[in-house]
Design a protein around this motif. Structure first.
Motif, mmCIF file in Angstrom:
data_model
loop_
_atom_site.group_PDB
_atom_site.id
_atom_site.type_symbol
_atom_site.label_atom_id
_atom_site.label_comp_id
_atom_site.label_asym_id
_atom_site.label_seq_id
_atom_site.Cartn_x
_atom_site.Cartn_y
_atom_site.Cartn_z
ATOM 1 N N ALA A 323 33.661 36.642 47.410
ATOM 2 C CA ALA A 323 33.381 35.227 47.160
ATOM 3 C C ALA A 323 31.960 34.999 46.695
ATOM 4 O O ALA A 323 31.702 34.076 45.918
ATOM 5 N N PHE A 324 31.032 35.835 47.142
ATOM 6 C CA PHE A 324 29.631 35.615 46.784
ATOM 7 C C PHE A 324 29.280 36.133 45.395
ATOM 8 O O PHE A 324 28.294 35.699 44.795
ATOM 9 N N ARG A 325 30.099 37.051 44.837
ATOM 10 C CA ARG A 325 29.790 37.617 43.522
ATOM 11 C C ARG A 325 31.074 37.982 42.774
ATOM 12 O O ARG A 325 31.298 39.124 42.393
ATOM 13 N N PRO A 326 31.937 37.022 42.519
ATOM 14 C CA PRO A 326 33.198 37.327 41.828
ATOM 15 C C PRO A 326 32.969 37.517 40.328
ATOM 16 O O PRO A 326 32.042 36.955 39.751
ATOM 17 N N GLU A 327 33.864 38.306 39.703
ATOM 18 C CA GLU A 327 33.736 38.562 38.269
ATOM 19 C C GLU A 327 34.956 38.122 37.468
ATOM 20 O O GLU A 327 34.945 38.228 36.251
ATOM 21 N N TYR A 328 35.992 37.641 38.127
ATOM 22 C CA TYR A 328 37.115 37.110 37.352
ATOM 23 C C TYR A 328 37.924 36.122 38.182
ATOM 24 O O TYR A 328 37.871 36.106 39.410
ATOM 25 N N PHE A 329 38.656 35.275 37.491
ATOM 26 C CA PHE A 329 39.585 34.363 38.144
ATOM 27 C C PHE A 329 40.825 34.223 37.275
ATOM 28 O O PHE A 329 40.814 34.534 36.082
ATOM 29 N N THR A 330 41.895 33.776 37.890
ATOM 30 C CA THR A 330 43.150 33.558 37.168
ATOM 31 C C THR A 330 43.589 32.104 37.349
ATOM 32 O O THR A 330 43.315 31.479 38.378
ATOM 33 N N ILE A 331 44.263 31.598 36.347
ATOM 34 C CA ILE A 331 44.846 30.257 36.403
ATOM 35 C C ILE A 331 46.355 30.423 36.524
ATOM 36 O O ILE A 331 46.978 31.113 35.714
ATOM 37 N N VAL A 332 46.921 29.812 37.550
ATOM 38 C CA VAL A 332 48.356 29.931 37.827
ATOM 39 C C VAL A 332 49.005 28.553 37.740
ATOM 40 O O VAL A 332 48.522 27.594 38.347
ATOM 41 N N LYS A 333 50.104 28.485 36.978
ATOM 42 C CA LYS A 333 50.853 27.234 36.863
ATOM 43 C C LYS A 333 52.341 27.542 36.961
ATOM 44 O O LYS A 333 52.819 28.504 36.342
ATOM 45 N N ASP A 334 53.026 26.747 37.758
ATOM 46 C CA ASP A 334 54.469 26.950 37.972
ATOM 47 C C ASP A 334 54.779 28.369 38.415
ATOM 48 O O ASP A 334 55.792 28.972 38.015
ATOM 49 N N GLY A 335 53.888 28.946 39.215
ATOM 50 C CA GLY A 335 54.107 30.288 39.734
ATOM 51 C C GLY A 335 53.788 31.410 38.776
ATOM 52 O O GLY A 335 53.977 32.592 39.105
ATOM 53 N N ASN A 336 53.325 31.086 37.567
ATOM 54 C CA ASN A 336 53.041 32.111 36.561
ATOM 55 C C ASN A 336 51.551 32.121 36.202
ATOM 56 O O ASN A 336 50.916 31.072 36.085
ATOM 57 N N VAL A 337 51.037 33.331 36.018
ATOM 58 C CA VAL A 337 49.655 33.468 35.566
ATOM 59 C C VAL A 337 49.590 33.099 34.090
ATOM 60 O O VAL A 337 50.232 33.731 33.249
ATOM 61 N N VAL A 338 48.846 32.058 33.766
ATOM 62 C CA VAL A 338 48.763 31.619 32.378
ATOM 63 C C VAL A 338 47.476 32.100 31.705
ATOM 64 O O VAL A 338 47.403 32.148 30.469
ATOM 65 N N GLU A 339 46.496 32.486 32.515
ATOM 66 C CA GLU A 339 45.246 32.963 31.914
ATOM 67 C C GLU A 339 44.417 33.692 32.965
ATOM 68 O O GLU A 339 44.389 33.303 34.131
ATOM 69 N N LYS A 340 43.768 34.758 32.545
ATOM 70 C CA LYS A 340 42.820 35.474 33.392
ATOM 71 C C LYS A 340 41.494 35.539 32.653
ATOM 72 O O LYS A 340 41.431 35.967 31.508
ATOM 73 N N LYS A 341 40.448 35.097 33.318
ATOM 74 C CA LYS A 341 39.133 35.075 32.694
ATOM 75 C C LYS A 341 38.207 36.012 33.443
ATOM 76 O O LYS A 341 38.106 35.974 34.671
ATOM 77 N N GLU A 342 37.498 36.847 32.685
ATOM 78 C CA GLU A 342 36.598 37.835 33.273
ATOM 79 C C GLU A 342 35.155 37.513 32.890
ATOM 80 O O GLU A 342 34.855 37.180 31.745
ATOM 81 N N PHE A 343 34.275 37.618 33.859
ATOM 82 C CA PHE A 343 32.851 37.353 33.658
ATOM 83 C C PHE A 343 32.065 38.509 34.286
ATOM 84 O O PHE A 343 31.593 38.405 35.419
ATOM 85 N N LEU A 344 31.949 39.600 33.552
ATOM 86 C CA LEU A 344 31.229 40.749 34.085
ATOM 87 C C LEU A 344 29.748 40.430 34.218
ATOM 88 O O LEU A 344 29.147 39.780 33.357
#
Length: 403
Positions: A323-344
């Motif tokens: 939580a203190f240093r995350p590098e990616y997140f995903t967006i979920v809609k209707d139970g499906n992953v619609v996008e994954k964003k990475e921030f190295l």
């Protein structure tokens, strides 16, 4: 006297002032090679607290070429170091981090505190020392940035806010997570309604440890509440979970709604019996239109997947551990992953908050828009409430509100 360059008639200098051992000065230069800021660190002994590796990594992080993170308006240079024990130790530190040959080494912190062209001080001592150290810096009329948490209770922080306003200086809590591009993007998505109205946020920050093996003598700052340390999971880890809750459910609100959006907080704590510190804690914050749960632990042996869940009426954002240093997140809609964003993140990523500090002081701001006084106070009040609910107090010397 340290060399000073001017920017539109203004001079900004940063220097380092440790409490017990070596520190370094971070000079922040603008894209024209002029000097708008020099950042002073206040740090306890790396040897005594086992922070040598972290301290060196911080200095090296600031030396990363800013163009590698698409930054052209600021650049960091390690300018000076000081040691309470010897000039030799300060010089050795400068050599270890690869500081330029022009960097200066000092044999006492008093020298640096007395230097009139030291403008901003970064306090990174243990939590128990923050109030006294920050009080000293502000009374000297210096700009101040302080490692999280600002203080150990809200009453102390209110005093510091009043002094900073009285002196007309910049002051900010250094919660590095808020400054990451990933965090900035998530706040933007929430403000733009990507997942609709946010109804729930759960945030978990764990640092699994075998307490007996990791801290056999019970004297490490994380596991003692003695007057010179103020350890425990709440101040060290819980603040990250609370940071996610408040930056998602409060920071993103229109200004007109904030006055009526302070949450009600209840909390629970379990203790590490050998020393009495809080080993696990949970805070439930009920906002007018949503609820959030923030938890942290030194003993839970799993890494949460995801670490943060931000749930709205149209979807969910899931943020990866830690939580203190995350590098990616995903967006979920209707139970499906619609996008994954990475921030190295290059290095440790500590330069983001240093960049923000430089720009704020350059622009004559008195508090940060990313983490304003109001939100630092709200998070501190939430932690106070968790401790109050569980009759958990630090020694009087830590909780004091006088200098």
């Amino acid at each position: 006297m340290q060399s000073r360059l001017s920017v539109v008639g203004e001079s900004w200098v940063s220097s380092v002032i440790p409490l017990h051992d070596k520190l370094f000065t971070d000079r922040i230069i603008d894209s024209h090679g002029e000097l708008p800021l020099v950042l002073t660190l206040l740090r306890n002994s790396p040897t005594r607290l086992g922070l040598t590796k972290t301290f060196v990594e911080f200095a090296k992080d600031l030396l990363i070429d800013p163009f590698k993170r698409n930054v052209s308006d600021v650049k960091h240079i390690v300018q000076a170091a000081a040691s309470s024990t010897s000039v030799h130790r300060a010089q050795k530190f400068l050599e270890e981090v690869g500081a330029p040959s022009t960097a200066s080494a000092y044999g006492s912190y008093e020298e640096l505190v007395a230097v009139p062209n030291v403008d901003v001080v970064y306090v990174a001592t243990p939590h128990s020392h923050h109030f006294d150290n920050c009080f000293l810096v502000l009374r000297a009329g210096k700009h101040l940035v302080c490692e999280k948490p600002f203080t150990v209770n809200a009453a102390q922080l209110k005093i510091l806010v009043d002094i900073s306003r009285e002196k007309g200086v910049f002051m900010m809590e250094e919660v590095w997570t808020r400054f990451f591009p990933l965090s900035v993007k998530i706040r933007e998505l929430l403000e733009n309604g990507e997942i609709g109205d946010v109804k729930r946020v759960t945030a978990e920050t764990n640092s699994p440890k075998d307490m007996e093996k990791s801290f056999p003598d019970g004297k490490h700052r994380l596991v003692t509440i003695q007057a010179d340390l103020a350890g425990g999971a709440l101040l060290d880890l819980g603040i990250y979970s609370l940071t996610w809750v408040y930056q998602c459910l409060y920071h993103t609100l229109p200004a007109s709604e904030k006055a009526t959006s302070t949450p009600a907080v209840i909390g629970a704590i379990s203790h590490y019996e050998p020393t009495g510190i809080d080993a696990e804690n949970v805070a439930v914050c009920t906002f007018p239109k949503s609820i959030r749960v923030a938890s942290s632990s030194f003993t839970i042996g799993t890494k949460p997947v995801p670490a943060i869940q931000i749930s709205g009426t149209k979807g969910e954002i899931q943020v990866a551990h830690p939580a203190f240093r995350p590098e990616y997140f995903t967006i979920v809609k209707d139970g499906n992953v619609v996008e994954k964003k990475e921030f190295l993140i290059l290095g440790k990523g500590l330069f983001y908050q240093a960049d923000a500090t430089a720009r704020a002081i350059r622009d004559r701001e008195k508090e940060s828009e990313i983490i304003p006084f109001e939100e630092s106070l709200l998070v501190m009040e939430a932690m106070d409430k968790v401790r109050y609910d569980n009759r958990f107090k630090y020694p009087e010397a830590i909780e004091k509100t006088d200098d």
